[in-house]
Design a protein around this motif. Sequence first.
Motif, PDB file in Angstrom:
ATOM      1  N   TYR A  65       0.832  -1.203   0.000  1.00 14.76           N
ATOM      2  CA  TYR A  65       0.000   0.000   0.000  1.00 14.76           C
ATOM      3  C   TYR A  65       0.868   1.255   0.000  1.00 14.76           C
ATOM      4  O   TYR A  65       0.569   2.224  -0.708  1.00 14.76           O
ATOM      5  N   ARG A  66       1.935   1.229   0.784  1.00 17.31           N
ATOM      6  CA  ARG A  66       2.819   2.391   0.830  1.00 17.31           C
ATOM      7  C   ARG A  66       3.526   2.588  -0.514  1.00 17.31           C
ATOM      8  O   ARG A  66       3.666   3.714  -0.991  1.00 17.31           O
ATOM      9  N   TRP A  67       3.985   1.503  -1.109  1.00 12.70           N
ATOM     10  CA  TRP A  67       4.688   1.606  -2.383  1.00 12.70           C
ATOM     11  C   TRP A  67       3.802   2.224  -3.457  1.00 12.70           C
ATOM     12  O   TRP A  67       4.256   3.003  -4.290  1.00 12.70           O
ATOM     13  N   HIS A  68       2.527   1.891  -3.451  1.00 11.74           N
ATOM     14  CA  HIS A  68       1.598   2.405  -4.460  1.00 11.74           C
ATOM     15  C   HIS A  68       0.962   3.728  -4.059  1.00 11.74           C
ATOM     16  O   HIS A  68       0.060   4.216  -4.756  1.00 11.74           O
ATOM     17  N   GLY A  69       1.420   4.318  -2.953  1.00  8.38           N
ATOM     18  CA  GLY A  69       0.968   5.650  -2.587  1.00  8.38           C
ATOM     19  C   GLY A  69      -0.435   5.708  -2.024  1.00  8.38           C
ATOM     20  O   GLY A  69      -1.070   6.758  -2.061  1.00  8.38           O
ATOM     21  N   ARG A  70      -0.921   4.612  -1.466  1.00 15.68           N
ATOM     22  CA  ARG A  70      -2.255   4.601  -0.875  1.00 15.68           C
ATOM     23  C   ARG A  70      -2.196   5.134   0.549  1.00 15.68           C
ATOM     24  O   ARG A  70      -1.326   4.770   1.320  1.00 15.68           O
ATOM     25  N   ALA A  71      -3.156   5.973   0.886  1.00 12.27           N
ATOM     26  CA  ALA A  71      -3.194   6.562   2.221  1.00 12.27           C
ATOM     27  C   ALA A  71      -3.462   5.493   3.267  1.00 12.27           C
ATOM     28  O   ALA A  71      -4.196   4.529   3.032  1.00 12.27           O
ATOM     29  N   ALA A  72      -2.851   5.667   4.426  1.00 12.17           N
ATOM     30  CA  ALA A  72      -3.057   4.714   5.515  1.00 12.17           C
ATOM     31  C   ALA A  72      -4.471   4.825   6.059  1.00 12.17           C
ATOM     32  O   ALA A  72      -5.060   5.906   6.095  1.00 12.17           O
ATOM     33  N   ALA A  73      -5.032   3.705   6.467  1.00 15.24           N
ATOM     34  CA  ALA A  73      -6.364   3.677   7.049  1.00 15.24           C
ATOM     35  C   ALA A  73      -6.285   3.038   8.427  1.00 15.24           C
ATOM     36  O   ALA A  73      -5.419   2.204   8.694  1.00 15.24           O
ATOM     37  N   GLY A  74      -7.198   3.425   9.303  1.00 12.53           N
ATOM     38  CA  GLY A  74      -7.212   2.841  10.630  1.00 12.53           C
ATOM     39  C   GLY A  74      -6.556   3.750  11.644  1.00 12.53           C
ATOM     40  O   GLY A  74      -6.772   4.967  11.630  1.00 12.53           O
ATOM     41  N   ARG A  75      -5.751   3.178  12.519  1.00 13.69           N
ATOM     42  CA  ARG A  75      -5.163   3.940  13.613  1.00 13.69           C
ATOM     43  C   ARG A  75      -4.232   5.035  13.100  1.00 13.69           C
ATOM     44  O   ARG A  75      -3.431   4.806  12.203  1.00 13.69           O
ATOM     45  N   THR A  76      -4.328   6.209  13.690  1.00 11.92           N
ATOM     46  CA  THR A  76      -3.491   7.343  13.311  1.00 11.92           C
ATOM     47  C   THR A  76      -2.509   7.657  14.440  1.00 11.92           C
ATOM     48  O   THR A  76      -2.532   7.039  15.498  1.00 11.92           O
ATOM     49  N   MET A  77      -1.668   8.661  14.181  1.00 16.29           N
ATOM     50  CA  MET A  77      -0.675   9.074  15.175  1.00 16.29           C
ATOM     51  C   MET A  77      -1.351   9.921  16.243  1.00 16.29           C
ATOM     52  O   MET A  77      -1.471  11.137  16.110  1.00 16.29           O
ATOM     53  N   ASP A  78      -1.814   9.291  17.322  1.00 14.55           N
ATOM     54  CA  ASP A  78      -2.443  10.036  18.394  1.00 14.55           C
ATOM     55  C   ASP A  78      -1.388  10.529  19.385  1.00 14.55           C
ATOM     56  O   ASP A  78      -0.190  10.316  19.210  1.00 14.55           O
ATOM     57  N   ALA A  79      -1.842  11.201  20.458  1.00 14.77           N
ATOM     58  CA  ALA A  79      -0.912  11.779  21.432  1.00 14.77           C
ATOM     59  C   ALA A  79      -0.057  10.711  22.096  1.00 14.77           C
ATOM     60  O   ALA A  79       1.148  10.913  22.324  1.00 14.77           O
ATOM     61  N   ARG A  80      -0.657   9.573  22.403  1.00 13.37           N
ATOM     62  CA  ARG A  80       0.087   8.499  23.059  1.00 13.37           C
ATOM     63  C   ARG A  80       1.200   7.982  22.159  1.00 13.37           C
ATOM     64  O   ARG A  80       2.321   7.737  22.627  1.00 13.37           O
ATOM     65  N   THR A  81       0.902   7.817  20.866  1.00  9.60           N
ATOM     66  CA  THR A  81       1.909   7.315  19.936  1.00  9.60           C
ATOM     67  C   THR A  81       3.077   8.280  19.820  1.00  9.60           C
ATOM     68  O   THR A  81       4.247   7.875  19.830  1.00  9.60           O
ATOM     69  N   LYS A  82       2.773   9.572  19.717  1.00 11.53           N
ATOM     70  CA  LYS A  82       3.843  10.558  19.593  1.00 11.53           C
ATOM     71  C   LYS A  82       4.698  10.623  20.857  1.00 11.53           C
ATOM     72  O   LYS A  82       5.915  10.800  20.787  1.00 11.53           O
ATOM     73  N   MET A  83       4.061  10.487  22.017  1.00 15.17           N
ATOM     74  CA  MET A  83       4.830  10.484  23.263  1.00 15.17           C
ATOM     75  C   MET A  83       5.750   9.266  23.319  1.00 15.17           C
ATOM     76  O   MET A  83       6.910   9.363  23.744  1.00 15.17           O
ATOM     77  N   THR A  84       5.252   8.118  22.870  1.00 16.93           N
ATOM     78  CA  THR A  84       6.066   6.897  22.852  1.00 16.93           C
ATOM     79  C   THR A  84       7.273   7.076  21.942  1.00 16.93           C
ATOM     80  O   THR A  84       8.406   6.705  22.303  1.00 16.93           O
ATOM     81  N   PHE A  85       7.051   7.647  20.756  1.00 14.86           N
ATOM     82  CA  PHE A  85       8.157   7.877  19.831  1.00 14.86           C
ATOM     83  C   PHE A  85       9.177   8.840  20.425  1.00 14.86           C
ATOM     84  O   PHE A  85      10.390   8.644  20.293  1.00 14.86           O
ATOM     85  N   ALA A  86       8.698   9.909  21.066  1.00 17.70           N
ATOM     86  CA  ALA A  86       9.608  10.906  21.633  1.00 17.70           C
ATOM     87  C   ALA A  86      10.478  10.297  22.719  1.00 17.70           C
ATOM     88  O   ALA A  86      11.686  10.537  22.775  1.00 17.70           O
ATOM     89  N   MET A  87       9.878   9.492  23.614  1.00 15.10           N
ATOM     90  CA  MET A  87      10.656   8.854  24.677  1.00 15.10           C
ATOM     91  C   MET A  87      11.658   7.862  24.094  1.00 15.10           C
ATOM     92  O   MET A  87      12.784   7.742  24.593  1.00 15.10           O
ATOM     93  N   GLY A  88      11.253   7.148  23.051  1.00 14.10           N
ATOM     94  CA  GLY A  88      12.176   6.229  22.401  1.00 14.10           C
ATOM     95  C   GLY A  88      13.345   6.951  21.772  1.00 14.10           C
ATOM     96  O   GLY A  88      14.500   6.510  21.883  1.00 14.10           O
ATOM     97  N   ASP A  89      13.066   8.073  21.112  1.00 10.33           N
ATOM     98  CA  ASP A  89      14.138   8.855  20.498  1.00 10.33           C
ATOM     99  C   ASP A  89      15.124   9.355  21.549  1.00 10.33           C
ATOM    100  O   ASP A  89      16.341   9.341  21.337  1.00 10.33           O
ATOM    101  N   MET A  90      14.610   9.827  22.687  1.00 12.04           N
ATOM    102  CA  MET A  90      15.498  10.322  23.745  1.00 12.04           C
ATOM    103  C   MET A  90      16.404   9.211  24.264  1.00 12.04           C
ATOM    104  O   MET A  90      17.607   9.416  24.452  1.00 12.04           O
ATOM    105  N   ALA A  91      15.814   8.030  24.492  1.00 15.00           N
ATOM    106  CA  ALA A  91      16.611   6.910  25.001  1.00 15.00           C
ATOM    107  C   ALA A  91      17.680   6.493  23.997  1.00 15.00           C
ATOM    108  O   ALA A  91      18.834   6.219  24.365  1.00 15.00           O
ATOM    109  N   GLU A  92      17.312   6.459  22.718  1.00 12.28           N
ATOM    110  CA  GLU A  92      18.261   6.048  21.689  1.00 12.28           C
ATOM    111  C   GLU A  92      19.393   7.056  21.531  1.00 12.28           C
ATOM    112  O   GLU A  92      20.562   6.686  21.376  1.00 12.28           O
ATOM    113  N   HIS A  93      19.061   8.351  21.594  1.00 12.55           N
ATOM    114  CA  HIS A  93      20.106   9.381  21.519  1.00 12.55           C
ATOM    115  C   HIS A  93      21.058   9.255  22.701  1.00 12.55           C
ATOM    116  O   HIS A  93      22.278   9.433  22.556  1.00 12.55           O
TER     117      HIS A  93
END
Length: 219
Positions: A65-93
């Motif tokens: 789907y990504r290769w053919h440029g189709r938009a994602a459906a279903g779960r989106t990037m909510d506040a919880r997801t962004k917080m999880t990514f941010a904490m992961g980035d901090m730990a990895e750095h």
Amino acid sequence: MSSPRPDFAALVRRRLESGQPIASDANPARIGNSILAQLTRRDDESPSRRIRGSALGKCARALAYRWHGRAAAGRTMDARTKMTFAMGDMAEHLLVTTLDDALLGLDDLGGWSLQDVRTTTGQAGVDLQLLPPSGMVSIPGHPDGILCYRGKPAAVLEVKSMSGRSFGTVEKRLSHGPGWGPDDSYWWQLQGYCDALKLPGYVLVVSKDSGVVAGWWQE
């Protein structure tokens, strides 16, 4: 002569415990920019047709789907997801900066160094060249660093933070082999980087629940 294979995870743990002044040219903006990126990331941007190395390991349907440029459906990037990514980035750095600093001036490791670490302008780039029936495909990727031995690239560094449950699974596997296998999505991402650079990999992981750091060499 092949390069030795140090326990870089043990080196990171010792450096975290030492409390010594930082010797490397650590840039606080590396961590700050990764946090701000989560504030400016949008879900309604047009999907990219390019498949990146970080996506390797996802299900074939999602990649198609990504290769053919189709938009994602279903779960989106909510506040919880962004917080999880941010904490992961901090730990990895933090792990990358700690390893980079720990390797400076350590003669007993025989000239190991960490190159192409994350900066404010990006990371080291690699390209995995594939030849499917439709023609040559180039998949770009950005490993967390390149471990060099006596000035020559010797291993791809991959750093991840994970939940306590996932970390427990990795710890059990490390008693008899590497922490990841073909059933893990991260294994495919690292294999892409290793194949592109023709190097083995070294993985550093940290449990977000306990703060325990582990690592292993991955063929």
